[in-house]
Scaffold this motif. Structure first.
Motif, PDB file in Angstrom:
ATOM      1  N   GLU A  19      -7.122  -0.752   1.096  1.00 10.34           N
ATOM      2  CA  GLU A  19      -5.882  -0.164   1.592  1.00 10.34           C
ATOM      3  C   GLU A  19      -5.841  -0.146   3.123  1.00 10.34           C
ATOM      4  OE1 GLU A  19      -5.424   3.677  -0.151  1.00 10.34           O
ATOM      5  OE2 GLU A  19      -5.117   2.900  -2.178  1.00 10.34           O
ATOM      6  N   PHE A  20      -6.950  -0.534   3.738  1.00 13.07           N
ATOM      7  CA  PHE A  20      -7.029  -0.605   5.199  1.00 13.07           C
ATOM      8  C   PHE A  20      -6.469   0.650   5.867  1.00 13.07           C
ATOM      9  CE2 PHE A  20      -7.088  -4.959   3.659  1.00 13.07           C
ATOM     10  CZ  PHE A  20      -8.234  -5.437   4.284  1.00 13.07           C
ATOM     11  N   PRO A  21      -7.161   1.794   5.643  1.00 11.56           N
ATOM     12  CA  PRO A  21      -6.716   3.043   6.254  1.00 11.56           C
ATOM     13  C   PRO A  21      -6.514   2.892   7.755  1.00 11.56           C
ATOM     14  CG  PRO A  21      -8.495   3.458   4.702  1.00 11.56           C
ATOM     15  CD  PRO A  21      -8.384   1.972   4.837  1.00 11.56           C
TER      16      PRO A  21
ATOM     17  N   ILE B 212       0.848  -1.198   0.000  1.00 12.29           N
ATOM     18  CA  ILE B 212       0.000   0.000   0.000  1.00 12.29           C
ATOM     19  C   ILE B 212       0.879   1.241   0.000  1.00 12.29           C
ATOM     20  CG2 ILE B 212      -1.790   1.280   1.224  1.00 12.29           C
ATOM     21  CD1 ILE B 212      -2.704  -1.408   0.099  1.00 12.29           C
ATOM     22  N   GLY B 213       0.716   2.056  -1.011  1.00 10.68           N
ATOM     23  CA  GLY B 213       1.533   3.259  -1.129  1.00 10.68           C
ATOM     24  C   GLY B 213       1.194   4.300  -0.084  1.00 10.68           C
ATOM     25  N   ARG B 214       2.185   5.110   0.228  1.00 13.19           N
ATOM     26  CA  ARG B 214       1.977   6.190   1.191  1.00 13.19           C
ATOM     27  C   ARG B 214       1.277   7.343   0.488  1.00 13.19           C
ATOM     28  NH1 ARG B 214       7.019   6.776   2.716  1.00 13.19           N
ATOM     29  NH2 ARG B 214       6.792   5.216   4.372  1.00 13.19           N
ATOM     30  N   ARG B 215       0.245   7.883   1.111  1.00 15.28           N
ATOM     31  CA  ARG B 215      -0.525   8.969   0.498  1.00 15.28           C
ATOM     32  C   ARG B 215      -0.031  10.314   1.036  1.00 15.28           C
ATOM     33  NH1 ARG B 215      -5.341   7.954  -2.143  1.00 15.28           N
ATOM     34  NH2 ARG B 215      -5.873   5.748  -2.321  1.00 15.28           N
ATOM     35  N   THR B 216       0.627  11.069   0.178  1.00 15.74           N
ATOM     36  CA  THR B 216       1.077  12.420   0.522  1.00 15.74           C
ATOM     37  C   THR B 216       0.887  13.297  -0.703  1.00 15.74           C
ATOM     38  OG1 THR B 216       3.358  12.093  -0.239  1.00 15.74           O
ATOM     39  CG2 THR B 216       2.856  11.462   2.045  1.00 15.74           C
ATOM     40  N   LEU B 217       1.072  14.592  -0.527  1.00 14.91           N
ATOM     41  CA  LEU B 217       0.973  15.499  -1.662  1.00 14.91           C
ATOM     42  C   LEU B 217       2.013  15.171  -2.727  1.00 14.91           C
ATOM     43  CD1 LEU B 217       0.348  18.888   0.176  1.00 14.91           C
ATOM     44  CD2 LEU B 217      -1.287  17.615  -1.231  1.00 14.91           C
ATOM     45  N   LYS B 218       3.216  14.737  -2.290  1.00 11.46           N
ATOM     46  CA  LYS B 218       4.286  14.439  -3.232  1.00 11.46           C
ATOM     47  C   LYS B 218       4.127  13.084  -3.910  1.00 11.46           C
ATOM     48  CE  LYS B 218       7.805  17.236  -0.892  1.00 11.46           C
ATOM     49  NZ  LYS B 218       9.135  17.213  -0.244  1.00 11.46           N
TER      50      LYS B 218
ATOM     51  N   CYS C  65       8.386   6.976   9.872  1.00 16.65           N
ATOM     52  CA  CYS C  65       8.519   8.334  10.411  1.00 16.65           C
ATOM     53  C   CYS C  65       8.313   9.369   9.311  1.00 16.65           C
ATOM     54  CB  CYS C  65       9.878   8.513  11.068  1.00 16.65           C
ATOM     55  SG  CYS C  65      10.119   7.461  12.499  1.00 16.65           S
ATOM     56  N   ASN C  66       7.247   9.186   8.583  1.00 16.42           N
ATOM     57  CA  ASN C  66       6.892  10.093   7.487  1.00 16.42           C
ATOM     58  C   ASN C  66       5.393  10.336   7.512  1.00 16.42           C
ATOM     59  OD1 ASN C  66       9.468  10.368   5.716  1.00 16.42           O
ATOM     60  ND2 ASN C  66       9.306   8.167   6.084  1.00 16.42           N
ATOM     61  N   ILE C  67       4.999  11.425   6.911  1.00 21.23           N
ATOM     62  CA  ILE C  67       3.567  11.736   6.842  1.00 21.23           C
ATOM     63  C   ILE C  67       2.896  10.777   5.868  1.00 21.23           C
ATOM     64  CG2 ILE C  67       1.879  13.469   6.105  1.00 21.23           C
ATOM     65  CD1 ILE C  67       3.843  15.604   7.099  1.00 21.23           C
ATOM     66  N   ASP C  68       1.753  10.250   6.276  1.00 23.99           N
ATOM     67  CA  ASP C  68       0.951   9.375   5.425  1.00 23.99           C
ATOM     68  C   ASP C  68      -0.511   9.672   5.723  1.00 23.99           C
ATOM     69  OD1 ASP C  68      -0.360   7.407   4.046  1.00 23.99           O
ATOM     70  OD2 ASP C  68       0.667   5.716   4.996  1.00 23.99           O
ATOM     71  N   ASP C  69      -1.191  10.313   4.776  1.00 23.27           N
ATOM     72  CA  ASP C  69      -2.577  10.708   5.006  1.00 23.27           C
ATOM     73  C   ASP C  69      -3.509   9.512   5.151  1.00 23.27           C
ATOM     74  OD1 ASP C  69      -2.148  13.493   4.973  1.00 23.27           O
ATOM     75  OD2 ASP C  69      -2.018  13.458   2.795  1.00 23.27           O
ATOM     76  N   ASN C  70      -3.048   8.348   4.741  1.00 19.38           N
ATOM     77  CA  ASN C  70      -3.839   7.131   4.923  1.00 19.38           C
ATOM     78  C   ASN C  70      -3.705   6.606   6.355  1.00 19.38           C
ATOM     79  OD1 ASN C  70      -5.673   5.679   3.360  1.00 19.38           O
ATOM     80  ND2 ASN C  70      -4.256   3.981   3.069  1.00 19.38           N
ATOM     81  N   ASN C  71      -2.702   7.121   7.078  1.00 17.58           N
ATOM     82  CA  ASN C  71      -2.437   6.705   8.460  1.00 17.58           C
ATOM     83  C   ASN C  71      -2.105   7.946   9.293  1.00 17.58           C
ATOM     84  OD1 ASN C  71      -2.117   3.479   8.603  1.00 17.58           O
ATOM     85  ND2 ASN C  71      -1.358   4.207   6.622  1.00 17.58           N
ATOM     86  N   PRO C  72      -3.118   8.727   9.638  1.00 20.28           N
ATOM     87  CA  PRO C  72      -2.872   9.984  10.362  1.00 20.28           C
ATOM     88  C   PRO C  72      -2.062   9.766  11.641  1.00 20.28           C
ATOM     89  CG  PRO C  72      -5.162   9.833   9.647  1.00 20.28           C
ATOM     90  CD  PRO C  72      -4.542   8.494   9.376  1.00 20.28           C
ATOM     91  N   PHE C  73      -1.091  10.650  11.867  1.00 24.87           N
ATOM     92  CA  PHE C  73      -0.241  10.661  13.056  1.00 24.87           C
ATOM     93  C   PHE C  73       0.682   9.440  13.149  1.00 24.87           C
ATOM     94  CE2 PHE C  73      -4.178  12.936  14.241  1.00 24.87           C
ATOM     95  CZ  PHE C  73      -3.641  14.199  14.441  1.00 24.87           C
ATOM     96  N   ILE C  74       0.876   8.727  12.043  1.00 26.24           N
ATOM     97  CA  ILE C  74       1.765   7.568  12.114  1.00 26.24           C
ATOM     98  C   ILE C  74       3.193   7.995  12.434  1.00 26.24           C
ATOM     99  CG2 ILE C  74       2.302   7.515   9.627  1.00 26.24           C
ATOM    100  CD1 ILE C  74       2.312   4.436   9.894  1.00 26.24           C
ATOM    101  N   ARG C  75       3.595   9.167  11.969  1.00 27.33           N
ATOM    102  CA  ARG C  75       4.956   9.634  12.245  1.00 27.33           C
ATOM    103  C   ARG C  75       5.166   9.785  13.755  1.00 27.33           C
ATOM    104  NH1 ARG C  75       7.946  14.390  12.883  1.00 27.33           N
ATOM    105  NH2 ARG C  75       9.978  14.338  11.815  1.00 27.33           N
TER     106      ARG C  75
ATOM    107  N   ALA D 295      -8.962   9.711   2.338  1.00 27.92           N
ATOM    108  CA  ALA D 295      -8.881   8.338   2.846  1.00 27.92           C
ATOM    109  C   ALA D 295      -8.873   7.344   1.697  1.00 27.92           C
ATOM    110  CB  ALA D 295     -10.052   8.058   3.778  1.00 27.92           C
ATOM    111  N   GLY D 296      -8.047   6.311   1.844  1.00 28.41           N
ATOM    112  CA  GLY D 296      -7.891   5.331   0.788  1.00 28.41           C
ATOM    113  C   GLY D 296      -9.074   4.391   0.668  1.00 28.41           C
ATOM    114  N   LYS D 297      -8.990   3.508  -0.318  1.00 27.77           N
ATOM    115  CA  LYS D 297     -10.002   2.490  -0.523  1.00 27.77           C
ATOM    116  C   LYS D 297      -9.996   1.523   0.654  1.00 27.77           C
ATOM    117  CE  LYS D 297     -11.116   3.793  -4.784  1.00 27.77           C
ATOM    118  NZ  LYS D 297     -12.470   4.279  -5.134  1.00 27.77           N
TER     119      LYS D 297
END
Length: 485
Positions: A379-381, A361-367, A418-428, A374-376
């Protein structure tokens, strides 16, 4: 206010079969009889005196038994046949306000007859509702009657009639049944167990869980709360694990009933101040072994790999979220459960699913180019964030878990979170907390991080927030604890 002897005569009059035939078959006679019974019901003092008389209950038994025999035979050409029966039921329900002795008289006189009503398909909904209300009043605060009635209730049905009974009740009548069941379950581990271990009790539980699932979907709060109280009683008495297994489905895994139960469990664990009473009933083992290892992990991997979008996927996504939330709640408050899960080598299982989820599952960020919403479902958000959070709880003050994470190859995957992932809020933030626990007073883990190649030192900021600083020497990362100054 009439003398009680007059009311007694009224009851005696309708014990006559001829009189009952006249009442059932004549609109005028029926209305006269209903008015007479209503007058008794509205006279509080006399009603309570009648309730304390075994003779009055014997009369009601004869009246109800005979009138039901007439009503349940032949075509039902009008509501008149049941009008008189409902008047008798309402009077019986109100006479029960006289106290414990009255409850025992009522159970002895009417218990079996009312159960026969519940199994009779010709009985209209309003009569079923009144019969159930009598049972509610009959059981209120009376453990002896609760136990006797519950046993009779279970013996009155075979598997088919129990499911037919629960299926034909409308929501408002079913809610009365749930109030009755909640009262019977309260204060007794043995009575609660029969809802799980007895075949008819299990059929009833399945009917309750079917409604619970439906009401949670429709957000019918009042009816949901009634069903919720029954399941929380099972949880409190230690029967969640048995009930969960009893609600398996050969087609849907997990079943809607299991999902409904897990939703209640999660709410119970999160909102109940003291959950220690549920620790010793195999709950943690059921959550980890039966729910996470046997259902969540293999099915999540299969669905992420094939990217299956379906109702089953959505059900599993909800179930996975709830299961991990329940485990988080238990680990957070019980050192014993934490130690047991560590002994089961749960760290390796959690890390393995985290690695697979990260690779599929890819990391969802602006880049990233992926949409940041939220993912499908496949993707088990929030899955990765939950897994990292559980690992952070397990590793806290545990040298065993620190070493297990390193030996299982978990440090690189945790650092990569330790990166931002909009599919996993606050994971960092969760990953930083976890890494702090992994590195605390553990030279081997600190040396491992320090040995990473410079191109892998992408988590410098995260390590800094975890209390460490890095520098690159000869293409390698050097790690040391930050000064507290």
């Amino acid at each position: 206010m009439a003398d009680i002897s007059e009311y007694t005569k009224i009851l005696e009059r309708y014990k006559s079969q001829d009189q009952l035939n006249s009442v059932i078959n004549s609109e005028n006679e029926c209305q006269r009889a209903v008015s007479a019974l209503t007058s008794i019901r509205q006279d509080l003092s006399s009603r309570m005196k009648l309730g304390s008389s075994s003779g009055a209950w014997d009369s009601l038994q004869r009246i109800l038994q005979s009138s039901l025999s007439i009503c349940c035979s032949g075509p039902d050409d009008s509501s008149r046949k049941w009008k008189f029966v409902n008047a008798v039921l309402l009077l019986s329900m109100n006479m029960l306000s006289a106290g414990k002795t009255t409850q025992e008289y009522a159970h002895s006189a009417l218990g079996s007859i009312l159960l026969m009503m519940l199994t009779d398909k010709s009985c209209p909904t309003n009569a079923l509702a009144n019969a159930l209300k009598i049972f509610v009043n009959m059981c209120a605060g009376n453990d002896q009657v609760k136990t006797l009635l519950w046993q009779k209730f279970l013996e009155a049905y075979d598997p088919n009639t129990m499911r037919d009974f629960t299926d034909r009740l409308d929501d408002s009548t079913f809610a009365i049944l749930e109030i009755l069941m909640a009262g019977i379950m309260s204060g007794s581990t043995e009575r609660s167990q029969k809802l799980v271990s007895d075949l008819q009790g299990n059929n009833l539980l399945c009917g309750i869980l079917d409604r619970l699932h439906s009401w949670s979907e429709s957000q019918d709060k009042q009816n949901f709360d009634f069903a919720y109280s029954i399941v929380t009683t099972l949880i409190t008495h230690g029967w969640f694990s048995d009930a969960f297994k009893a609600c398996e489905d050969t087609i849907d895994v997990p079943s809607d009933r299991q999902l409904a139960m897990t939703r209640v469990l999660e709410g119970f664990l999160v909102t109940t101040e003291d959950i220690s009473p549920v620790y010793g009933h195999g709950l943690a083992e059921t959550l980890y072994s039966d729910m996470f290892c046997e259902i969540c992990k293999p099915l999540c991997i299969q669905i992420m790999k094939k990217k299956i979008e379906s109702v089953q996927t959505e059900r599993l996504a909800s179930f996975q979220t709830l299961t991990l939330e329940c485990l988080t709640a238990l680990i957070g408050v019980s050192a014993d459960i934490k130690d047991r899960l560590i002994d089961y080598h749960s760290v390796e299982e959690f890390l393995d699913l985290l690695k697979k989820a990260d690779s599929m599952i890819g990391r969802r960020t602006l880049k990233s180019g992926l949409p940041t919403e939220a993912g499908k479902a496949y993707e088990f958000p929030d899955l990765k964030r939950q897994l990292v959070g559980i690992l952070a709880l397990l590793v806290e003050d545990s040298r065993t878990v620190q070493d297990q994470i390193r030996e299982s190859g978990g440090l690189p995957i945790l650092l990569s979170q330790c990166n931002i992932d909009d599919n996993n809020p606050f994971i960092r933030e969760y990953a930083i907390l976890c890494i702090k626990g992994v590195l605390k007073d553990n030279q081997e883990n600190q040396a491992f991080v320090a040995s990473l190649e410079a191109r892998e030192a992408v988590t410098t900021d995260a390590l800094h927030e975890a209390g460490y600083e890095t520098s690159i020497i000869d293409g390698k990362v050097s790690l040391k604890k930050l000064s507290k100054e």
